[in-house]
Design a protein around this motif. Structure first.
Motif: not given
Length: 260
Positions: A195-217
């Motif tokens: 279950d901890a993985w659901a909370a861990a993904l909250q730290a992912a960068p927001s994928p709404y810009t080019r730089r954000g998408i690359a960081a989130a990937i």
């Protein structure tokens, strides 16, 4: 505009036209293939195609599913290994989309000749077979590559959508591990370590810009790699093609506008 020089191990400009004769040669080796031709942007004069464009080819054959799978295997063994793939369709029209390890992308669409009845499809022969985790990793890689290319072309709508899909792949990987631990796919309640993985993904960068998408990937790729090695400690996931692509996207974001 994104880079066209093929640097950092990326495809060089004009690779599509250079590859087409070789694909035609592969097709000539299979008597079931009646014809092969480029379509989409590759069928034009080439002015709208760059190193990031895929190569769309149309095959005419009475056996779309089996022929497309065999054609893809020929590409993977004699041209470059397949990094990821996506497929769909039916016995009359079947499409297999390949991402090669050198980041060339080939979309193969096979259709039945006019007036012919399609042969019943056999078992799957295309890349991507294996355990549920193998299939999930393949789907993740394919979606990640397309998301990065969409972002590089300023298509934040599809790029963001596909990047968010990567989070789902990561959570499904955790679900597969939970199922394996429990020996069942039926769970009335949570409360496991997964279950901890659901909370861990909250730290992912927001994928709404080019730089954000690359960081989130990158973030989701690292998360998936941890889960893949937990699934199989001997596994050595190789995400270098994807990371090379992300480096190019980041370099383009950082470059002066006149250089794009």
């Amino acid at each position: 505009m994104i880079r066209k020089d093929g640097g950092d191990g990326l495809p060089v400009e004009g690779w599509q036209a250079a590859l087409m004769p070789l694909l035609s040669h592969f097709a000539a080796e299979d008597a079931r293939i009646h014809s092969i031709r480029p379509h989409g942007s590759g069928a034009d004069d080439g002015n709208d195609i760059d190193c990031w464009s895929d190569l769309d080819v149309q095959i005419v054959t009475p056996e779309p599913v089996s022929v497309t799978g065999a054609f893809a295997e020929r590409i993977g063994s004699r041209l470059a290994p397949v990094f990821a793939s996506s497929r769909g369709g039916d016995a009359r029209r079947y499409t297999l989309r390949l991402v090669l390890i050198d980041l060339r992308r080939i979309d193969i669409t096979a259709t039945v000749p006019a007036g012919h009845t399609a042969a019943p499809p056999p078992g799957e022969t295309a890349p991507g077979k294996g355990s549920p985790m193998d299939k999930l990793a393949n789907d993740f890689r394919f979606d990640a590559v397309v998301a990065a290319i969409k972002a590089a072309r300023d298509d934040m709508l599809i790029g963001g959508h596909l990047t968010l899909q990567l989070a789902r792949h990561v959570l499904v990987a955790a679900m597969l591990l939970r199922d394996r631990d429990a020996g069942t796919t039926h769970h009335r309640f949570g409360g496991t370590r997964w279950d901890a993985w659901a909370a861990a993904l909250q730290a992912a960068p927001s994928p709404y810009t080019r730089r954000g998408i690359a960081a989130a990937i990158r973030y989701y790729t690292n998360a998936l790699e941890e889960l893949l090695t937990t699934w199989d400690p001997q596994a050595r996931p190789d995400h270098r093609p994807l990371l090379s692509l992300l480096d190019a996207v980041d370099a383009d974001v950082s470059a002066p506008r006149s250089d794009r």
